[in-house]
Scaffold this motif. Structure first.
Motif, short mmCIF file in Angstrom:
data_model
loop_
_atom_site.label_atom_id
_atom_site.label_comp_id
_atom_site.label_asym_id
_atom_site.label_seq_id
_atom_site.Cartn_x
_atom_site.Cartn_y
_atom_site.Cartn_z
N ARG A 1 0.84 -1.22 0.00
CA ARG A 1 0.00 0.00 0.00
C ARG A 1 0.86 1.25 0.00
N PHE A 2 1.92 1.24 0.79
CA PHE A 2 2.83 2.39 0.85
C PHE A 2 3.48 2.60 -0.51
N LEU B 1 4.16 5.73 -5.43
CA LEU B 1 4.18 5.76 -6.90
C LEU B 1 3.12 6.71 -7.45
N ASP B 2 1.93 6.72 -6.87
CA ASP B 2 0.88 7.65 -7.29
C ASP B 2 1.33 9.10 -7.09
N ALA B 3 1.90 9.38 -5.93
CA ALA B 3 2.37 10.74 -5.65
C ALA B 3 3.49 11.14 -6.61
N GLU C 1 1.95 11.98 -9.97
CA GLU C 1 1.30 13.29 -9.91
C GLU C 1 2.32 14.41 -9.98
N GLN C 2 3.40 14.28 -9.23
CA GLN C 2 4.44 15.31 -9.24
C GLN C 2 5.11 15.41 -10.61
N THR C 3 5.35 14.27 -11.24
CA THR C 3 5.95 14.26 -12.57
C THR C 3 5.03 14.96 -13.57
N ALA C 4 3.74 14.68 -13.49
CA ALA C 4 2.78 15.33 -14.38
C ALA C 4 2.76 16.84 -14.15
N LYS C 5 2.81 17.28 -12.91
CA LYS C 5 2.82 18.71 -12.60
C LYS C 5 4.08 19.38 -13.14
N ILE C 6 5.21 18.72 -13.00
CA ILE C 6 6.48 19.27 -13.50
C ILE C 6 6.44 19.39 -15.02
N LEU C 7 5.95 18.35 -15.68
CA LEU C 7 5.84 18.40 -17.15
C LEU C 7 4.88 19.49 -17.59
N GLN C 8 3.79 19.67 -16.85
CA GLN C 8 2.82 20.72 -17.16
C GLN C 8 3.46 22.10 -16.99
N MET C 9 4.25 22.27 -15.93
CA MET C 9 4.93 23.55 -15.70
C MET C 9 5.95 23.84 -16.79
#
Length: 121
Positions: free
Chosen positions: A84-85, A90-92, A95-103
């Motif tokens: 679970r951890f 991995l989900d977090a 999400e962070q990778t997607a935000k960085i790519l979007q920025m």
């Protein structure tokens, strides 16, 4: 409250009478080798009386079927928590990778990064 440091337990372990006492309690010689690490269940660096009494009573004799089953159940629970951890991390990360790519794709970031036109502040 009495706390037993590792040095004291190690000095006790070297005494013949203490070794005989452990043998009388049916604690194997191999269990005596890392006795402190086994008994210090909370990892606090010392053993309190409860850890000593509970730990020594559990070390007595051969492992019983209930002990082995109990360890297996605990291990399964720990594995489930680790899975679970891992999924949460991995989900977090995704999400962070997607935000960085979007920025990086944003025009303001690209221009201030030297890839686009100049911006003035």
């Amino acid at each position: 409250m009495i706390d037993i440091p590792p040095e004291f337990l190690e000095s006790l372990r070297k005494h013949r009478k203490f070794q005989e006492l452990l043998k009388d309690l049916d604690i194997s010689e191999e269990d005596q080798l890392d006795l402190f690490e086994t008994l210090d269940v909370d990892g606090g660096g010392s053993i309190d009386m409860e850890e000593l009494m509970v730990g020594l009573s559990r070390l007595r004799g051969d492992a019983r079927r209930a002990d082995i089953v109990g360890v297996g159940l605990i291990l399964r629970h720990v594995q489930h928590n680790v899975q679970r951890f891992e999924a949460t991390v991995l989900d977090a990360l995704q999400e962070q990778t997607a935000k960085i790519l979007q920025m990086k794709a944003h025009p303001v970031f690209r221009s201030s990064n030297g890839q686009g036109g100049s911006t003035s502040i």
